[in-house]
Design a protein around this motif. Structure first.
Motif, PDB file in Angstrom:
ATOM      1  N   SER A 131       4.268  -0.848  -1.948  1.00 56.27           N
ATOM      2  CA  SER A 131       3.375   0.308  -1.914  1.00 56.27           C
ATOM      3  C   SER A 131       3.232   0.882  -0.518  1.00 56.27           C
ATOM      4  CB  SER A 131       2.001  -0.094  -2.461  1.00 56.27           C
ATOM      5  OG  SER A 131       1.420  -1.115  -1.659  1.00 56.27           O
ATOM      6  N   SER A 132       3.289   0.018   0.538  1.00 54.94           N
ATOM      7  CA  SER A 132       3.112   0.531   1.891  1.00 54.94           C
ATOM      8  C   SER A 132       4.284   1.401   2.315  1.00 54.94           C
ATOM      9  CB  SER A 132       2.918  -0.635   2.875  1.00 54.94           C
ATOM     10  OG  SER A 132       4.057  -1.474   2.875  1.00 54.94           O
ATOM     11  N   GLY A 168       4.146   4.582   0.297  1.00 54.97           N
ATOM     12  CA  GLY A 168       3.104   5.457   0.814  1.00 54.97           C
ATOM     13  C   GLY A 168       3.536   6.162   2.093  1.00 54.97           C
ATOM     14  N   TRP A 204       3.719  12.981  -3.770  1.00 51.65           N
ATOM     15  CA  TRP A 204       3.897  11.790  -4.604  1.00 51.65           C
ATOM     16  C   TRP A 204       5.074  11.945  -5.573  1.00 51.65           C
ATOM     17  CZ3 TRP A 204       2.561   6.886  -4.545  1.00 51.65           C
ATOM     18  CH2 TRP A 204       1.562   6.496  -3.661  1.00 51.65           C
ATOM     19  N   SER A 241      -4.430   6.184 -11.707  1.00 51.96           N
ATOM     20  CA  SER A 241      -4.219   5.634 -10.361  1.00 51.96           C
ATOM     21  C   SER A 241      -5.270   4.584 -10.039  1.00 51.96           C
ATOM     22  CB  SER A 241      -4.273   6.756  -9.321  1.00 51.96           C
ATOM     23  OG  SER A 241      -3.278   7.720  -9.590  1.00 51.96           O
ATOM     24  N   VAL A 269      -9.013   2.635  -4.495  1.00 53.23           N
ATOM     25  CA  VAL A 269      -8.784   1.908  -3.241  1.00 53.23           C
ATOM     26  C   VAL A 269     -10.061   1.949  -2.417  1.00 53.23           C
ATOM     27  CG1 VAL A 269      -7.404   1.785  -1.134  1.00 53.23           C
ATOM     28  CG2 VAL A 269      -6.348   2.539  -3.259  1.00 53.23           C
ATOM     29  N   LEU A 314      -7.484   1.246   2.872  1.00 51.14           N
ATOM     30  CA  LEU A 314      -6.676   2.460   2.849  1.00 51.14           C
ATOM     31  C   LEU A 314      -5.321   2.229   3.523  1.00 51.14           C
ATOM     32  CD1 LEU A 314      -9.347   5.170   3.692  1.00 51.14           C
ATOM     33  CD2 LEU A 314      -8.086   4.948   1.561  1.00 51.14           C
ATOM     34  N   GLN A 315      -4.265   2.743   2.873  1.00 48.94           N
ATOM     35  CA  GLN A 315      -2.908   2.654   3.407  1.00 48.94           C
ATOM     36  C   GLN A 315      -2.306   4.060   3.433  1.00 48.94           C
ATOM     37  OE1 GLN A 315      -0.503  -0.095   1.211  1.00 48.94           O
ATOM     38  NE2 GLN A 315      -1.926  -1.809   1.445  1.00 48.94           N
ATOM     39  N   GLY A 320      -0.404   7.269   2.601  1.00 45.45           N
ATOM     40  CA  GLY A 320      -0.037   7.818   1.295  1.00 45.45           C
ATOM     41  C   GLY A 320      -1.171   7.837   0.294  1.00 45.45           C
ATOM     42  N   ASP A 321      -2.236   7.026   0.499  1.00 45.54           N
ATOM     43  CA  ASP A 321      -3.368   7.039  -0.433  1.00 45.54           C
ATOM     44  C   ASP A 321      -4.004   8.425  -0.429  1.00 45.54           C
ATOM     45  OD1 ASP A 321      -2.863   4.425  -0.962  1.00 45.54           O
ATOM     46  OD2 ASP A 321      -4.517   3.613   0.228  1.00 45.54           O
ATOM     47  N   TRP A 331      -3.994  10.253   3.162  1.00 47.81           N
ATOM     48  CA  TRP A 331      -4.324   9.363   4.284  1.00 47.81           C
ATOM     49  C   TRP A 331      -3.046   9.027   5.055  1.00 47.81           C
ATOM     50  CZ3 TRP A 331      -8.530   7.556   6.725  1.00 47.81           C
ATOM     51  CH2 TRP A 331      -8.428   6.428   7.513  1.00 47.81           C
ATOM     52  N   ARG A 365      -4.597   5.122  -5.210  1.00 47.69           N
ATOM     53  CA  ARG A 365      -3.192   4.873  -4.860  1.00 47.69           C
ATOM     54  C   ARG A 365      -2.367   5.097  -6.132  1.00 47.69           C
ATOM     55  NH1 ARG A 365      -3.156  -0.405  -2.193  1.00 47.69           N
ATOM     56  NH2 ARG A 365      -4.094   0.856  -0.538  1.00 47.69           N
TER      57      ARG A 365
END
Length: 625
Positions: free
Chosen positions: A481-482, A485, A541, A560, A563, A568-569, A571-572, A592, A623
């Motif tokens: 996911s990171s 994102g 996205w 979704s 989060v 928070l990462q 792309g969120d 974000w 997310r």
């Protein structure tokens, strides 16, 4: 003022003209003024050539107080109007947020209408197919009945019914008769069974046709409700736009009133200042008149004062001369003492330098004795010219005087003479900076270089990408996911500077905006190609295979994962609402980035940009995927 009239009480200006009040002069001044005017009556015919001119206008205390009261009232009105302007501005801000929410509801109505229209079309197609199937089944039943009727008619024409004796006339034996009877029975039963099955099929198709018609009716009703919801949402959006316009008109009116009142206030202040100036001029005239009247009395005293002053001056001169001589003697003594101290300090410095030189010579001799064959460099320039430097401690060419910072390495700097360590750190890439624990690095801070700041935003090494290279804008899906994102962020960054267009943006990029009947139309968004906030989010996205609706509330309330703020990462999606406990009031969404930064398409008249995260009105984050 007529000669002999009593003047008004003298006035002293105050620091604050709105609250100042006229102060009364003492009785002594009034008596002096009266004496001056009486003298003018007695000796008016003998006024000298350089006499004081006639008195200027002297405004009364009441006139000045009225002017000050008027200025104070104007100031109060200015404050009241300023408060109304601020209150109206707050109302406009709230109306603007409400308009954004209504615009998002209009987006929702368009999305819902599109879904309802699609469902209605599917239901109509299914209904038509069911009608066609029912008609075909009915036709099959009719054909079967027609064949049965023909069979029965044939039997009738032969003078019998099914199983007529004519079928047995040419039978050759009893077994042949039995076989023909069994065959006739099977033919008759098959036709009856076929007709029964066709009747059941027709009934089933009729039921399907009825269900399809009911589904079509429901889909048409849903589409009608969606049409009505869109009309309602568009009307609400228009009403919000009208309310915003009315608020802006009211603000303009109040601002005009405020500006006019401010001008009136300044005019009142100018009037008070004019009255004060007249009073000041009158007081100056009065002082000048008093000085003139005092001149004659003072003339007689002046000679005596001059004589006394001359004697006092002579005595003072003698005293000052004696003091000067004493001070000169003291200064000479202090100078001699200072010179002696300076000479002693210089001698001490010379002795210290001599001791240090001797110590260095002794160390050099010891190092030369310990390394008899080692080269000796007088300076770091000489060592570098010989291809040496830096020289670590233990090397035969190492000497302590070439290592002034005593770090165990001689000639480790870049300047000439003895080596000096550079105080400015240098990082070849962002990995080095992160290993040193200094990333991110702001412009102007030690270690910042333009090569470490590829997006030229004044912050070097702010992301998680290795070295100083910008991240690749890949749109492929997959990965954790990171990393996914970060690809979302990179996809959005490709459109930095793109114009905001309300309703703009799809899975392929920016699109032509649409009309909203309000603010967006005044900015001409429907003539611009760009993104709105939810359009930028769904585009970014979609580049990693996640497809979102063009409505910020659905983007938040859909499938979704929510989060937390601490998790928070890049792309969120982060959201803002008028009521942070009610997701249906969401009016804005952004992406974000990290380090308290977001990328957003904020509003009409703006563009896609990177902003500092703001938490007022923040409702949450998701997310997607």
């Amino acid at each position: 003022m007529p000669v002999g009239a009593r003047p008004q009480a003298a006035w002293r200006p105050q620091a604050r003209p709105l609250s100042a009040r006229v102060n009364r002069r003492t009785g002594v001044i009034r008596a002096a003024v009266g004496f001056a005017l009486a003298a003018g009556l007695l000796f008016g015919s003998a006024v000298p050539a350089n006499a004081v001119p006639p008195p200027p206008d002297n405004p009364s205390d009441q006139q000045i107080e009225q002017g000050q009261d008027q200025a104070a009232a104007s100031a109060a009105e200015v404050g009241r109007l300023a408060g109304l302007v601020a209150q109206t501005q707050g109302d406009i801000d709230r109306l603007h947020n409400d308009l954004e929410m209504k615009a998002e509801l209009a987006n929702k109505a368009r999305v819902d209408l599109s879904v309802a229209q699609s469902d209605a079309a599917a239901a109509a197609s299914a209904s038509q197919q069911a009608q066609n199937d029912a008609a075909a089944a009915g036709q099959a039943v009719a054909d079967a009945k027609q064949k049965a009727a023909a069979f029965a008619a044939a039997s009738f024409r032969q003078g019998s019914v099914l199983g007529s004796l004519s079928a047995y006339w040419d039978a050759g034996s009893a077994g042949d008769v039995l076989q023909r009877q069994e065959l006739l029975g099977q033919v008759s039963g098959s036709q009856l069974n076929a007709m029964s099955n066709l009747e059941a099929t027709r009934t089933h198709k009729a039921n399907q046709d009825s269900a399809a018609r009911a589904a079509l009716d429901a889909a048409n009703a849903a589409r009608a409700r969606a049409d009505q919801a869109k009309v309602t949402a568009d009307r609400a959006q228009q009403e919000a736009a009208d309310a915003l316009q009315a608020g802006e008109d009211q603000l303009a009116s109040l601002q005009a009133q405020h500006d006019q009142q401010e001008r009136d206030y300044q005019a009142a202040l100018a009037n008070v200042a004019g009255l004060q100036n007249q009073r000041d001029q009158y007081n100056q005239w009065l002082a000048q008149k008093q000085a003139e009247e005092e001149a004659a009395r003072l003339a007689a005293e002046e000679a005596a004062r001059q004589a006394a002053a001359a004697e006092a001056a002579r005595q003072e001169a003698a005293r000052q001369e004696a003091a000067r001589q004493a001070a000169a003697a003291q200064a000479a003594a202090e100078a001699a003492a200072a010179q002696a101290q300076a000479e002693a300090e210089a001698e001490a410095e010379r002795q210290s330098a001599a001791r240090e030189a001797a110590n260095q010579a002794a160390r050099a001799a010891q190092e030369a004795q310990a390394n008899p064959g080692a080269p000796t460099y007088a300076s770091c320039d000489e060592a570098r010219a010989a291809g040496r430097g830096p020289i670590p401690q233990g090397d035969p060419a190492y000497r302590s005087e070439l290592d002034p910072n005593n770090n165990g390495t001689a000639c480790d700097g870049g300047s000439s003479g003895n080596a000096q360590a550079s105080s400015e750190p240098y990082y070849a890439n962002c990995d080095d900076a992160r290993s040193a624990g200094v990333a991110p690095i702001n412009r102007g801070s030690a270690g910042y270089r333009a090569a470490l700041d590829p997006n030229d935003n004044g912050i070097a090494c702010e992301g998680t990408v290795s070295a100083a290279q910008p991240a690749s804008y890949s749109s492929s899906s997959g990965g954790d996911s990171s990393s996914r994102g970060q690809r979302v962020v990179n996809a959005a960054k490709q459109w930095l500077g793109t114009t905001y267009a309300w309703g703009g943006g799809d899975y392929d990029g920016p699109t032509l905006g649409i009309r909203d009947g309000g603010v967006a139309d005044r900015y001409g968004d429907y003539r611009k190609v760009g993104f709105d906030c939810s359009g930028l989010a769904l585009y970014a996205w979609s580049q990693v295979g996640v497809y979102l609706p063009h409505y910020s509330v659905y983007q938040y309330t859909g499938q979704s994962a929510k989060v937390s703020r601490s998790d928070l990462q890049p792309g969120d999606l982060v959201f803002w609402a008028n009521n942070t406990s009610d997701p249906s009031t969401i009016h804005h969404v952004a992406i974000w980035i990290g380090n308290n930064q977001i990328i957003e398409a904020p509003n009409s008249g703006s563009y896609v940009k990177i902003s500092t995260m703001y938490w007022n009105g923040y409702i949450g984050a998701v997310r997607p995927g």
